[in-house]
Design a protein around this motif. Structure first.
Motif, PDB file in Angstrom:
ATOM      1  N   ASN A 708      28.507  41.957  45.618  1.00  0.00           N
ATOM      2  CA  ASN A 708      27.106  41.951  45.218  1.00  0.00           C
ATOM      3  C   ASN A 708      26.865  41.129  43.956  1.00  0.00           C
ATOM      4  N   SER A 709      27.934  40.705  43.290  1.00  0.00           N
ATOM      5  CA  SER A 709      27.806  39.922  42.059  1.00  0.00           C
ATOM      6  C   SER A 709      27.738  38.430  42.393  1.00  0.00           C
ATOM      7  N   THR A 710      27.560  37.621  41.335  1.00  0.00           N
ATOM      8  CA  THR A 710      27.590  36.163  41.534  1.00  0.00           C
ATOM      9  C   THR A 710      29.032  35.732  41.747  1.00  0.00           C
ATOM     10  N   GLU A 711      29.203  34.512  42.213  1.00  0.00           N
ATOM     11  CA  GLU A 711      30.560  34.017  42.449  1.00  0.00           C
ATOM     12  C   GLU A 711      31.318  33.904  41.123  1.00  0.00           C
ATOM     13  N   GLU A 712      30.617  33.523  40.068  1.00  0.00           N
ATOM     14  CA  GLU A 712      31.262  33.402  38.760  1.00  0.00           C
ATOM     15  C   GLU A 712      31.766  34.768  38.284  1.00  0.00           C
ATOM     16  N   GLU A 713      30.941  35.792  38.444  1.00  0.00           N
ATOM     17  CA  GLU A 713      31.350  37.140  38.053  1.00  0.00           C
ATOM     18  C   GLU A 713      32.499  37.644  38.916  1.00  0.00           C
ATOM     19  N   PHE A 714      32.479  37.263  40.194  1.00  0.00           N
ATOM     20  CA  PHE A 714      33.550  37.658  41.103  1.00  0.00           C
ATOM     21  C   PHE A 714      34.901  37.155  40.587  1.00  0.00           C
ATOM     22  N   TRP A 715      34.973  35.880  40.236  1.00  0.00           N
ATOM     23  CA  TRP A 715      36.246  35.312  39.765  1.00  0.00           C
ATOM     24  C   TRP A 715      36.657  35.946  38.418  1.00  0.00           C
ATOM     25  N   LYS A 716      35.681  36.265  37.626  1.00  0.00           N
ATOM     26  CA  LYS A 716      35.968  36.868  36.324  1.00  0.00           C
ATOM     27  C   LYS A 716      36.541  38.277  36.480  1.00  0.00           C
ATOM     28  N   ASN A 717      36.011  39.042  37.448  1.00  0.00           N
ATOM     29  CA  ASN A 717      36.412  40.434  37.621  1.00  0.00           C
ATOM     30  C   ASN A 717      37.605  40.626  38.550  1.00  0.00           C
ATOM     31  N   LEU A 718      37.942  39.601  39.299  1.00  0.00           N
ATOM     32  CA  LEU A 718      38.985  39.747  40.309  1.00  0.00           C
ATOM     33  C   LEU A 718      40.336  40.207  39.731  1.00  0.00           C
ATOM     34  N   PRO A 719      40.776  39.683  38.587  1.00  0.00           N
ATOM     35  CA  PRO A 719      42.084  40.125  38.054  1.00  0.00           C
ATOM     36  C   PRO A 719      42.175  41.629  37.794  1.00  0.00           C
ATOM     37  N   SER A 720      41.027  42.313  37.686  1.00  0.00           N
ATOM     38  CA  SER A 720      41.060  43.770  37.438  1.00  0.00           C
ATOM     39  C   SER A 720      41.681  44.530  38.606  1.00  0.00           C
ATOM     40  N   LEU A 721      41.806  43.873  39.761  1.00  0.00           N
ATOM     41  CA  LEU A 721      42.382  44.519  40.936  1.00  0.00           C
ATOM     42  C   LEU A 721      43.888  44.309  41.043  1.00  0.00           C
ATOM     43  N   ASP A 722      44.412  43.417  40.208  1.00  0.00           N
ATOM     44  CA  ASP A 722      45.808  43.024  40.354  1.00  0.00           C
ATOM     45  C   ASP A 722      46.767  44.213  40.224  1.00  0.00           C
ATOM     46  N   GLU A 723      46.543  45.077  39.267  1.00  0.00           N
ATOM     47  CA  GLU A 723      47.486  46.177  39.001  1.00  0.00           C
ATOM     48  C   GLU A 723      47.562  47.140  40.190  1.00  0.00           C
ATOM     49  N   SER A 724      46.381  47.514  40.730  1.00  0.00           N
ATOM     50  CA  SER A 724      46.392  48.462  41.847  1.00  0.00           C
ATOM     51  C   SER A 724      47.038  47.858  43.099  1.00  0.00           C
ATOM     52  N   PHE A 725      46.815  46.579  43.298  1.00  0.00           N
ATOM     53  CA  PHE A 725      47.421  45.916  44.451  1.00  0.00           C
ATOM     54  C   PHE A 725      48.934  45.842  44.293  1.00  0.00           C
ATOM     55  N   GLU A 726      49.391  45.582  43.065  1.00  0.00           N
ATOM     56  CA  GLU A 726      50.832  45.486  42.838  1.00  0.00           C
ATOM     57  C   GLU A 726      51.504  46.848  43.042  1.00  0.00           C
ATOM     58  N   GLN A 727      50.849  47.898  42.615  1.00  0.00           N
ATOM     59  CA  GLN A 727      51.410  49.231  42.789  1.00  0.00           C
ATOM     60  C   GLN A 727      51.557  49.592  44.270  1.00  0.00           C
ATOM     61  N   LYS A 728      50.494  49.296  45.060  1.00  0.00           N
ATOM     62  CA  LYS A 728      50.535  49.592  46.498  1.00  0.00           C
ATOM     63  C   LYS A 728      51.562  48.699  47.203  1.00  0.00           C
ATOM     64  N   ARG A 729      51.656  47.437  46.723  1.00  0.00           N
ATOM     65  CA  ARG A 729      52.610  46.503  47.332  1.00  0.00           C
ATOM     66  C   ARG A 729      54.039  47.018  47.188  1.00  0.00           C
ATOM     67  N   LYS A 730      54.370  47.546  45.995  1.00  0.00           N
ATOM     68  CA  LYS A 730      55.715  48.094  45.754  1.00  0.00           C
ATOM     69  C   LYS A 730      56.009  49.259  46.694  1.00  0.00           C
TER      70      LYS A 730
END
Length: 811
Positions: A708-730
C-alpha cells in the motif's frame, strides 16, 4: 517474318525511340519485319483535349497545338542527323500539322465536333510518329494502314471487316521490304472512305491483324513493362513476370484490368496459333512473357491476379423474374444498346436476382436505362428499382491449372475470410480458368496481397508485424527478428515485415517495413502516440496477414485486442492482463478469434518460453482432462528463494531479481502473488475451468502494508523483513526443506501459497529462475506430466513470443 508493335511509351522520348531503332535493326538483320507504332506517349489524349478546347471556343487550343508542334519538332531535331532526311521529314510532318491545325480551327469556328472529325483528329498522332520512325530507321518503307485496314458500320460502331482487310494486307505486303513501317490504330471505312480507328489500344490490334493475315512467325508487343505480371506491381511489390501464358489466360487477365495488351489483339493470332511475345523496350534483354496455345505447367494453381477498381454492382431483383424467359436478355440488350459494358454477372439459382458489374462512370446511366426498361414491373411491385452499390473492386484469379482442381474456390474464400474481406458477389465460368468476385474498394490492396501470398505467387510468405513495447522483452524480440530475418527468408521463404513499432509514448509505421537497425532513432523523431492512436493507425493501414505483438504490461493496450481481432488481426500477447481479465472478456476474445479465423496466442503468459499452455491444449484436444495442476510459476520468486542464504538477505535477493531482469518493473507485483495468480487463472481457464482472479485463495508471505506504500517506501522498508526471513530459513534448512511459492488447481479449486518442500518433492531441486509444472490428467494420473525450464528473463520470453509468431507463419 515478324511483326513488332511499339506502344506510345516506346516512341515517347528520345531514349526510348533510339532503343526502338536498335531493336528493329537487330531483328531486321535476321528476317523481314513489319513495325507498327503508336502515337508519341500521351499524344492521343492531348489531341482529344485540344479538340474539346476548340469545341468550347477556348483560345487555349492554340497553345496546346503549338506544344504538339514543338514536341514533334524537337524529336526530329534530336534524332535525325542527316540534313536531307531531316528536311524531307519536316516537310511531311509540317504538312500534316497544317492539316490538323485547319481542322482544329474549323471546330473552333463552328463549335461542332462530329465523330467523323474526331476520328480524323486522333489519326494524326500515329501518322506523325510513324513518319518520324520510318525516317529514323534507314531503308524503311512507310505504309498507310488506312489503305488496307478496313472497317464497316455495325450497330453504330466501327467494326473490322476481317475478310476484306486480310485480302488487302496480303496484297500490300506481297513483296516484303526488310523493314516496313505502319501507323497503328487508324483505319478507313470501306464504303465512305472516311478515316476511322480501331479503338483505344488499337495499335496492338493493327499488329495482330497484319500478323494473322501474313501468317507471321511471331507477334512482338514492345511496351514499358517486362511482360504480364502475377499482379499489379504498384500494389504488390513481390509481383513478378510470368514467363508463359496460354491465349485464354492472357485474355482473361486483359479483360480484368491487366493493361499489357489490348484484349482484341489476342483473337486473330490465336486462331492462327501465332505466339505473342510481350517485351520491354527499356529492358530488351529480358525474356518477357510468351503467350501461346499451351503454356508450360509450373504446378502453381493460378497464373496471375487481375483487378478492376471503380466497380459498381447493380442488382436487378424481383419475384417476377423467377422462371420468366427473356429477363436477362432484356437486361443485357438494354445495356448494350446504350453502350454500357458488363464485365461480370452473378445470378442466384432461385432466379429472383441478377447482379452485374459495370464501371463506376457507367453506373448512373445503367440504373436509369434499366429502371426505364422495367418501369411497368416496378410500378406494379413485381420488380424492385435497381440497387447500385459503388466504390467496389472486382478481382479475378486466372489460371488453366484451376481446371478440375478441387478446393481452389474454398481456399480463395477461406483466405479472404480469415483476412476480414467480405465477398459481395462472385462468378465462375464452366471453363474454370477464372474466378471473379467483388469486394469493397478499400479491401482491394489487402485482397490482392493475401491471395498473391496464399496461392504461391509471392517469392516469400509475408507476416506484417506490429510490435508494441520496446523494453526488455520487446527489445530482445526485435533483436531476434533482425538476426533471424535473412535466414528465415532463405530457409523458410518467410519474410517477417515489421510495419509498426510502438513505445509507451510514440509509434512509427511503414507499410514497406521499418529498418530495425535504426528504429530507436525513428521513434525519437516520431509524433506522440497513445493506445487509441495506435489502434486507429493499425486499422487504417488495413494490411494483410497482420499480427499485433504486445510486449507490454499495459491495461490500455490489452483493451485494444477485441477491436483488432474483429478486424482479423492476429494477436500474440506477452501481456497477461487480457487472458486473466474477467472470464467473459477472456472467452469473448477466444471466440472472436475463432470466428474470424485468426489467432489469439499468449503462451508466454505462463512460463516464458516453456510450452505449458500449448501442452495443456494438446491434451484437451486429444480428449484428455486436466484434473490437477501444481506449479512454481514465478521465476522471480524461485530466484529469490534460491538466492536466499545466510550471506544474502531477503531484501538483497529482491534487488538482484530486479537488476537481472527476472522481476516485473515493480517487483511488488511478483511479491504480492498477483503475477502468479494471473498465471494460475490463465492455466485454469485453458485447462477448461471457469476461474476468476477473485476465486484464487492467497496465502502471502509479506505484510499487506508493503503493497500500500509508494515504491520508494517499499525499498526503504524491505530490509526490516530480513531478520524474520533468515530465522525461518534456518529452521527450514535444519529440516532439509526449501521454500517454493506454489500455485495449485485441484478439480477447479485454486490456491497460491508459500510452501516448504522436502528433497523428495519434484520442486525441491528447482534451480535459479526455473519454472516447473506438474499436470495430473485422466491419462497421467499416477505419474503426472512434468514441464520444467527457464521461466523468466527477457531473452527466453522474447523467444517464446517469436515461437508464437512462427506458429502463425506455419499455418
Amino acid at each position: 517474318m515478324k511483326v513488332l508493335k511499339f506502344g506510345g511509351t516506346s516512341v515517347g522520348s528520345v531514349k526510348s525511340i533510339l532503343s526502338l531503332k536498335k531493336i528493329v535493326e537487330k531483328e531486321a538483320r535476321q528476317q523481314p519485319v513489319i513495325v507498327v507504332v503508336s502515337a508519341l506517349g500521351g499524344m492521343t489524349d492531348k489531341l482529344l483535349y485540344t479538340a474539346q478546347l476548340a469545341l468550347n471556343g477556348d483560345q487555349g487550343w492554340k497553345t496546346e497545338f503549338d506544344a504538339m508542334v514543338d514536341r514533334h519538332h524537337k524529336m526530329i531535331d534530336t534524332i535525325i542527323s542527316d540534313p536531307s532526311s531531316r528536311e524531307n521529314l519536316f516537310n511531311t510532318v509540317d504538312s500534316l500539322l497544317d492539316q490538323l491545325k485547319s481542322i482544329y480551327f474549323g471546330v473552333f469556328l463552328i463549335h461542332d465536333l462530329s465523330e467523323k472529325t474526331q476520328d480524323a483528329i486522333v489519326s494524326y498522332g500515329e501518322r506523325l510518329s510513324s513518319n518520324i520512325v520510318a525516317t529514323l530507321i534507314k531503308g524503311t518503307k512507310w505504309f498507310d494502314s488506312r489503305d488496307f485496314i478496313k472497317t464497316e458500320r455495325v450497330n453504330d460502331k466501327h467494326t473490322l471487316d476481317s475478310e476484306l482487310t486480310y485480302k488487302l494486307v496480303k496484297k500490300a505486303f506481297a513483296d516484303l521490304p526488310r523493314v516496313s513501317l505502319v501507323p497503328g490504330f487508324i483505319s478507313r471505312d470501306k464504303t465512305t472512305e472516311r478515316t476511322t480507328n480501331l479503338g483505344r489500344g488499337g495499335s496492338d490490334y493493327t499488329a495482330a491483324i497484319i500478323a494473322a493475315a501474313l501468317n507471321a512467325e511471331c507477334l512482338e508487343i514492345w511496351t514499358d513493362v517486362d511482360g504480364f505480371m502475377t499482379a499489379d506491381p504498384k500494389v504488390i511489390k513481390t509481383a513478378y513476370t510470368i514467363n508463359e501464358l496460354s491465349y485464354i489466360e492472357a485474355m482473361e487477365l486483359c479483360n480484368f484490368g491487366a493493361k499489357v495488351i489490348y484484349p482484341p489483339t489476342i483473337y486473330p493470332v490465336c486462331v492462327k496459333n501465332i505466339p505473342i511475345k510481350v517485351k520491354n523496350t527499356f529492358n530488351p534483354d529480358n525474356s518477357g512473357t510468351v503467350i501461346k496455345q499451351k503454356a508450360e505447367n509450373d504446378r502453381k494453381p493460378i497464373r496471375g491476379i487481375s483487378s478492376i477498381s471503380g466497380t459498381t454492382l447493380i442488382t436487378v431483383t424481383g419475384l417476377s423474374m423467377v422462371g420468366v424467359r427473356g429477363v436477362n436478355r432484356r437486361i443485357f440488350t438494354t445495356l448494350a444498346d446504350n453502350g454500357i459494358s458488363v464485365f461480370m454477372v452473378s445470378q442466384a439459382s432461385s432466379e429472383n436476382s441478377t447482379s452485374i458489374g459495370v464501371r463506376d462512370q457507367d453506373a448512373k446511366r445503367a440504373v436509369e436505362v434499366l429502371n426505364k426498361e422495367y418501369e411497368k414491373e416496378i410500378e406494379t411491385g413485381a420488380m424492385f428499382p435497381m440497387h447500385a452499390e459503388s466504390n467496389l473492386a472486382t478481382i479475378a484469379i486466372v489460371g488453366e491449372n484451376m481446371k478440375h482442381t478441387p478446393g481452389i474456390a474454398g481456399k480463395l474464400f477461406g483466405t479472404l475470410g480469415r483476412s476480414g474481406v467480405s465477398v459481395i458477389a462472385c462468378a465462375q465460368g464452366a471453363s474454370e480458368t477464372n474466378i471473379s468476385f467483388v469486394v469493397e474498394g478499400q479491401s482491394l490492396r489487402k485482397s490482392l496481397n493475401v491471395l498473391h501470398d496464399s496461392f504461391f505467387l509471392s517469392e516469400y510468405k509475408v507476416l506484417n508485424l506490429f510490435i508494441c513495447g520496446v523494453g526488455t522483452v520487446g527489445g530482445k524480440l526485435l533483436e531476434q527478428i533482425k538476426s533471424q530475418y535473412e535466414e528465415l527468408k532463405e530457409r523458410s521463404r518467410l519474410k517477417l515485415n515489421v510495419v509498426g513499432i510502438a513505445s509507451s509514448k510514440k509509434a512509427i509505421f511503414n507499410r514497406d517495413g521499418i529498418d530495425l537497425n535504426h528504429y530507436h532513432e525513428l521513434l525519437e523523431e516520431s509524433e506522440p502516440s497513445n493506445a487509441e492512436k495506435l489502434k486507429t493507425s493499425i486499422l487504417g493501414m488495413n494490411i494483410f496477414n497482420s499480427v499485433f505483438v504486445d510486449c507490454t504490461a499495459s491495461k490500455d493496450i490489452a483493451s485494444l485486442y477485441q477491436d483488432l481481432l474483429e478486424h482479423n488481426i492476429s494477436i500474440i500477447a506477452a501481456n497477461k492482463i487480457a487472458a486473466s481479465s474477467e472470464y467473459e472478456n477472456y472467452a469473448q476474445l477466444k471466440q472472436t478469434a475463432l470466428q474470424r479465423g485468426v489467432l489469439f496466442r499468449f503462451e508466454t503468459n505462463v512460463g516464458a518460453g516453456l510450452p505449458i499452455i500449448g501442452t495443456i491444449n494438446d491434451l484437451k484436444h486429444s480428449g484428455d482432462k486436466i484434473l490437477k495442476i501444481e506449479a512454481v510459476l514465478s521465476g522471480t520468486l524461485n530466484f529469490i528463494f534460491n538466492e536466499l542464504s545466510a550471506k544474502v538477505p531477503f531484501s538483497e535477493t529482491v534487488r538482484r531479481a530486479k537488476e537481472q531482469g527476472y522481476s516485473e518493473p515493480d517487483p511488488r507485483i511478483d511479491l504480492s502473488g498477483t503475477d502468479v495468480v494471473r498465471k494460475l487463472v490463465i492455466l485454469s481457464r485453458e485447462a477448461g475451468y471457469r476461474v476468476e482472479l477473485s476465486d484464487v485463495k492467497k496465502e502471502l508471505f509479506i505484510p499487506s502494508d508493503f503493497f500500500n506504500s509508494t515504491e520508494e517506501e517499499f525499498w526503504k522498508n524491505l530490509p526490516s523483513l530480513d531478520e524474520s526471513f533468515e530465522q525461518k530459513r534456518k529452521e527450514l534448512e535444519a529440516q532439509g526443506k526449501k521454500w517454493r511459492f506454489v500455485a495449485t488447481l485441484d478439480h477447479g479449486e485454486t490456491q497460491v501459497a508459500l510452501k516448504a518442500v522436502d528433497h523428495n518433492h519434484p520442486f525441491y531441486n528447482l534451480e535459479g529462475s526455473n519454472n516447473i509444472v506438474l499436470l495430473t490428467t485422466e491419462r497421467y494420473k499416477e505419474y503426472p506430466m512434468q514441464i520444467q525450464g527457464y521461466g523468466a528473463g527477457a531473452s527466453v520470453t522474447a523467444a517464446g513470443v517469436f515461437a508464437n509468431i512462427m506458429s502463425i507463419a506455419n499455418i
